[in-house]
Design an enzyme around this catalytic site. Sequence first.
Site, PDB file in Angstrom:
ATOM      1  N   PHE A  76      28.464  30.631  40.551  1.00  0.00           N
ATOM      2  CA  PHE A  76      27.964  29.778  39.461  1.00  0.00           C
ATOM      3  C   PHE A  76      26.517  29.351  39.678  1.00  0.00           C
ATOM      4  O   PHE A  76      25.826  29.026  38.713  1.00  0.00           O
ATOM      5  CB  PHE A  76      28.812  28.498  39.341  1.00  0.00           C
ATOM      6  CG  PHE A  76      30.238  28.755  38.991  1.00  0.00           C
ATOM      7  CD1 PHE A  76      30.627  28.914  37.674  1.00  0.00           C
ATOM      8  CD2 PHE A  76      31.204  28.866  39.977  1.00  0.00           C
ATOM      9  CE1 PHE A  76      31.936  29.185  37.343  1.00  0.00           C
ATOM     10  CE2 PHE A  76      32.518  29.139  39.661  1.00  0.00           C
ATOM     11  CZ  PHE A  76      32.896  29.295  38.339  1.00  0.00           C
ATOM     12  N   ALA A  78      22.992  28.654  39.621  1.00  0.00           N
ATOM     13  CA  ALA A  78      21.932  29.258  38.801  1.00  0.00           C
ATOM     14  C   ALA A  78      21.148  28.175  38.077  1.00  0.00           C
ATOM     15  O   ALA A  78      21.671  27.086  37.813  1.00  0.00           O
ATOM     16  CB  ALA A  78      22.535  30.207  37.757  1.00  0.00           C
ATOM     17  N   TYR A 144      16.448  33.844  31.079  1.00  0.00           N
ATOM     18  CA  TYR A 144      17.704  33.331  31.641  1.00  0.00           C
ATOM     19  C   TYR A 144      18.827  34.356  31.443  1.00  0.00           C
ATOM     20  O   TYR A 144      19.514  34.750  32.392  1.00  0.00           O
ATOM     21  CB  TYR A 144      18.067  31.992  30.979  1.00  0.00           C
ATOM     22  CG  TYR A 144      19.505  31.592  31.205  1.00  0.00           C
ATOM     23  CD1 TYR A 144      19.948  31.230  32.468  1.00  0.00           C
ATOM     24  CD2 TYR A 144      20.421  31.606  30.157  1.00  0.00           C
ATOM     25  CE1 TYR A 144      21.272  30.885  32.685  1.00  0.00           C
ATOM     26  CE2 TYR A 144      21.748  31.272  30.362  1.00  0.00           C
ATOM     27  CZ  TYR A 144      22.157  30.911  31.629  1.00  0.00           C
ATOM     28  OH  TYR A 144      23.481  30.597  31.848  1.00  0.00           O
ATOM     29  N   LYS A 148      20.929  36.929  34.262  1.00  0.00           N
ATOM     30  CA  LYS A 148      22.379  37.120  34.415  1.00  0.00           C
ATOM     31  C   LYS A 148      22.733  38.604  34.249  1.00  0.00           C
ATOM     32  O   LYS A 148      23.632  39.119  34.920  1.00  0.00           O
ATOM     33  CB  LYS A 148      23.132  36.277  33.372  1.00  0.00           C
ATOM     34  CG  LYS A 148      23.010  34.778  33.591  1.00  0.00           C
ATOM     35  CD  LYS A 148      23.860  34.321  34.770  1.00  0.00           C
ATOM     36  CE  LYS A 148      23.812  32.818  34.943  1.00  0.00           C
ATOM     37  NZ  LYS A 148      24.757  32.299  35.929  1.00  0.00           N
ATOM     38  N   ILE A 210      18.237  16.805  15.287  1.00  0.00           N
ATOM     39  CA  ILE A 210      18.964  18.030  14.929  1.00  0.00           C
ATOM     40  C   ILE A 210      17.938  19.137  14.714  1.00  0.00           C
ATOM     41  O   ILE A 210      17.037  18.997  13.880  1.00  0.00           O
ATOM     42  CB  ILE A 210      19.829  17.801  13.672  1.00  0.00           C
ATOM     43  CG1 ILE A 210      20.959  16.818  14.023  1.00  0.00           C
ATOM     44  CG2 ILE A 210      20.382  19.130  13.143  1.00  0.00           C
ATOM     45  CD1 ILE A 210      21.938  16.560  12.897  1.00  0.00           C
ATOM     46  N   ARG A 283      14.598  24.985  17.003  1.00  0.00           N
ATOM     47  CA  ARG A 283      14.214  25.265  18.396  1.00  0.00           C
ATOM     48  C   ARG A 283      13.996  26.772  18.538  1.00  0.00           C
ATOM     49  O   ARG A 283      14.829  27.557  18.072  1.00  0.00           O
ATOM     50  CB  ARG A 283      15.339  24.797  19.324  1.00  0.00           C
ATOM     51  CG  ARG A 283      14.992  24.843  20.788  1.00  0.00           C
ATOM     52  CD  ARG A 283      16.052  24.143  21.630  1.00  0.00           C
ATOM     53  NE  ARG A 283      17.382  24.755  21.511  1.00  0.00           N
ATOM     54  CZ  ARG A 283      18.447  24.343  22.177  1.00  0.00           C
ATOM     55  NH1 ARG A 283      18.357  23.303  23.004  1.00  0.00           N
ATOM     56  NH2 ARG A 283      19.609  24.935  22.035  1.00  0.00           N
TER      57      ARG A 283
END
Length: 331
Positions: A76, A78, A144, A148, A210, A283
């Site tokens: 896990f 990371a 990111y 992985k 939001i 975003r």
Amino acid sequence: MSRKRYLVTGGAGFVGSHVVAALLERNADVVVLDNLSIGHRAAVLPGAELVVGDLADPSAVDALVGAGPWDAVFHFAALSLVGESVRLPFKYLLENGVNGIRLIDACVRHAVPRFVLSSTANLFGTPDRMPIDEEVRIDPASPYGESKFMIERALHWANEIHGLRSACLRYFNAAGADPQGRLGEDHNPETHLIPLAIDAVLGRRPALAIFGSDYATPDGTCIRDYVHVNDLADAHIRVLDQLDRRSVRYNVGTGQGYSVRDITEAVGRIAGRPVPYVMGQPRMGDAAILIAGAEALRADTGWIPQFTDLDEVVATAYRWREAHPGGYGDK
Ligand code: UFG
């Protein structure tokens, strides 16, 4: 049956700590390797042994992996801030990707038989169909996700050439908290929607922003697949049986999507008052809809999410956060 023994990197973090709890419940011996940069000492439940150490230190990793035998290694540890990874790609490719590959190399050299990777739906950048099953094209949305994927590829060759069996679990949105109230979500900085909405309704932060209201969704806000962290933990344990026969990769989510507004309304129902919010800008990199197609995991392992009611998921997160204003209190 002999007692199982597991090494869990990042076992002091959010998902890792809940998997450790599930392994302890099954009466396993658990050793956690965590540098505590993101994780918390108090998130490692009594019964598990915590080794404070860093994956960037190859000799320490080699010594620990060599101190087996391990029935499996769960990985896990990371960095996991998608936004940060877009600013600092090499931090992610090196700390997640390269350190992860080194860990796999140590597992191969010490003949670890099984490896379970905490992977991400961020592998599927802009999916060409929904829900997202394992056949959807991989095109990581960020460094990111790419980091992985580097680890997933290394696991592919570790299996092909050295017979290390692995399970890559691509999570959608991990949510909720230990229903017994022992563990919760405590990131610093916190960027996730549910904890931020809870803090806003508790008056611990200004109104929630939001991120965008013009998406092509019924209410204009982004839709995600929120899977309870205990259901995620259960998936990690169920895949172990698969690894007696073959390597696997599964997308893990409920198959049910909720919008940002659905989440703020659920938090409002649990709190008994509405979540204060403002409409902000979208975003960068946010897809409108991400929903898992997790049929393969269900069919192969019998996994069935127990938390199917959004309010129940949110309530477990709310209870822990309300009771822990400073999180675990160590950061
Ligand atoms: N959101 C807001 N306001 C906030 C925070 C989030 O509107 O203050 C919105 C986001 O735009 C998104 C949704 O809430 O639409 C969920 O955002 P999160 O940051 O909680 O989660 P993400 O879907 O962005 O990312 C999560 C994990 C990643 C993983 C990804 C896989 O955090 O690590 O799912 O799809 F890569």
